[in-house]
Design an enzyme around this catalytic site. Structure first.
Site, PDB file in Angstrom:
ATOM      1  N   GLY A   1      -1.288   9.854   4.920  1.00 21.43           N
ATOM      2  CA  GLY A   1      -2.282   8.835   4.579  1.00 21.43           C
ATOM      3  C   GLY A   1      -3.359   9.377   3.669  1.00 21.43           C
ATOM      4  O   GLY A   1      -4.247  10.095   4.101  1.00 21.43           O
ATOM      5  N   GLY A   2      -3.250   9.072   2.373  1.00 23.30           N
ATOM      6  CA  GLY A   2      -4.323   9.389   1.437  1.00 23.30           C
ATOM      7  C   GLY A   2      -4.403  10.817   0.960  1.00 23.30           C
ATOM      8  O   GLY A   2      -5.440  11.234   0.420  1.00 23.30           O
TER       9      GLY A   2
ATOM     10  N   GLY B   1      -3.391   5.247   0.203  1.00 26.39           N
ATOM     11  CA  GLY B   1      -4.179   5.984  -0.780  1.00 26.39           C
ATOM     12  C   GLY B   1      -5.422   6.604  -0.181  1.00 26.39           C
ATOM     13  O   GLY B   1      -5.638   6.579   1.041  1.00 26.39           O
TER      14      GLY B   1
ATOM     15  N   ALA C   1       2.883  -5.340   0.126  1.00 29.71           N
ATOM     16  CA  ALA C   1       3.535  -6.151   1.151  1.00 29.71           C
ATOM     17  C   ALA C   1       4.980  -6.330   0.712  1.00 29.71           C
ATOM     18  O   ALA C   1       5.428  -7.440   0.418  1.00 29.71           O
ATOM     19  CB  ALA C   1       2.841  -7.497   1.328  1.00 29.71           C
TER      20      ALA C   1
ATOM     21  N   CYS D   1       5.083  -0.677  10.237  1.00 29.83           N
ATOM     22  CA  CYS D   1       4.903  -1.465   9.026  1.00 29.83           C
ATOM     23  C   CYS D   1       4.070  -2.710   9.358  1.00 29.83           C
ATOM     24  O   CYS D   1       4.406  -3.446  10.293  1.00 29.83           O
ATOM     25  CB  CYS D   1       6.261  -1.886   8.459  1.00 29.83           C
ATOM     26  SG  CYS D   1       6.151  -2.997   7.040  1.00 29.83           S
TER      27      CYS D   1
END
Length: 299
Positions: A238-239, A212, A68, A125
């Site tokens: 993403g990941g 992750g 954050a 975000c």
């Protein structure tokens, strides 16, 4: 074999550095380009300097990270010096955030002036009040921002979408209808961690964004769904931590991909490793180019 294109932009390698990782200074961005990345997306930059949220802003957990940060950045004027260093060495995508079409447009104009090859609109975000996801879940607002930025610059305009909605296909269509050049999917998933010992949330902002391996399947699903409704390019993120993850995104419909968390867990060598292993897979399975892999899961 690894050459791909995002619209008119040619990438010698399909993997890019995702926004927020090794992209805060000119030298760090150059280092990533030399480490096997086809492009680097900058830290999200706003109109004025922003300190972000107070610590703690980051924690590791099984399957990834939660952060954050609150969009900390030096502001567009100071960041221009870093852009001018990096843009001489390769494709730098300027990530920007704002609260209105006018602010996004003004930032995009400056990014173009500083040498950005494209701009990426951060409309996703999950931990910054008044920005990102808070204005990026309404298709009409997304469309108005994309349209305004397209009218202000000549470089490609990409839009990064949030997974924290049931309307991601509608958002992608709004980007396309407004003339956007590409969709980036996905940003982090809104999440939180509570300390049992203290009985309180760990992050000062309480909520953060999960990244992750834990979100890879969410990202792949989002790209697959978006592919069914738009014709503009999709960049998957993403990941991704190995070639199999990257291949899933390509086969779901992405023409390129971005890597973030894996730079922290595996080091900057992750790009060269994925490039070589993805190329080996392509040779073994008869894919002569990245474009031959894009969207094959839909066939």
């Amino acid at each position: 074999m690894l050459v791909t294109s995002v619209g008119k932009m040619r990438l010698e390698k399909p993997g890019m550095v995702a926004s927020g990782v090794m992209d805060e200074t000119g030298p760090s961005m150059v280092r990533m380009l030399r480490s096997g990345a086809g492009a680097v997306v900058t830290k999200s930059i706003g109109s004025e300097p922003n300190p972000g949220h107070p610590n703690p802003v980051f924690t590791e957990l099984k399957g990834g990270y939660i952060n954050a940060m609150g969009l900390p950045n030096p502001g567009i004027e100071l960041f221009g010096k870093e852009m001018e260093i990096a843009a001489k060495n390769g494709n730098i995508i300027g990530s920007i955030y704002g609260s209105s079409p006018e602010e996004f447009s003004a930032l995009a104009v400056k990014m173009e002036r500083y040498g950005a090859a494209a701009v990426e609109l951060n409309l996703s975000c999950p931990n910054a009040a008044g920005y990102g996801m808070e204005i990026g879940t309404d298709p009409s607002v997304v469309g108005s921002i994309v349209s305004a930025v397209k009218s202000a610059v000549s470089i490609p305009v990409w839009t990064k979408l949030t997974p924290n909605t049931h309307m991601i296909k509608d958002l992608a269509m709004a980007v396309q209808d407004a003339g956007g050049d590409a969709v980036v999917a996905i940003n982090t998933v809104k999440a939180m961690v509570i300390s049992p010992m203290f009985g309180k949330p760990i992050l000062s902002n309480k909520f953060g964004g999960l990244s992750g391996p834990a979100i890879r399947s969410i990202g792949v699903r989002a790209v697959f769904e978006i592919r069914t409704v738009v014709d503009i390019p999709i960049i998957g993120v993403g990941g991704i931590s190995d070639w199999k993850d990257a291949a899933q995104y390509l086969m779901a419909g992405a023409c390129a991909f971005q890597i973030g968390s894996a730079v922290g867990t595996k080091g900057i060598e992750v790009f060269d490793t994925i490039n070589s292993e993805l190329e080996r897979f392509m040779k073994d399975y008869g894919y002569s180019s990245i474009s031959k892999m894009v969207g094959v899961a839909h066939e």
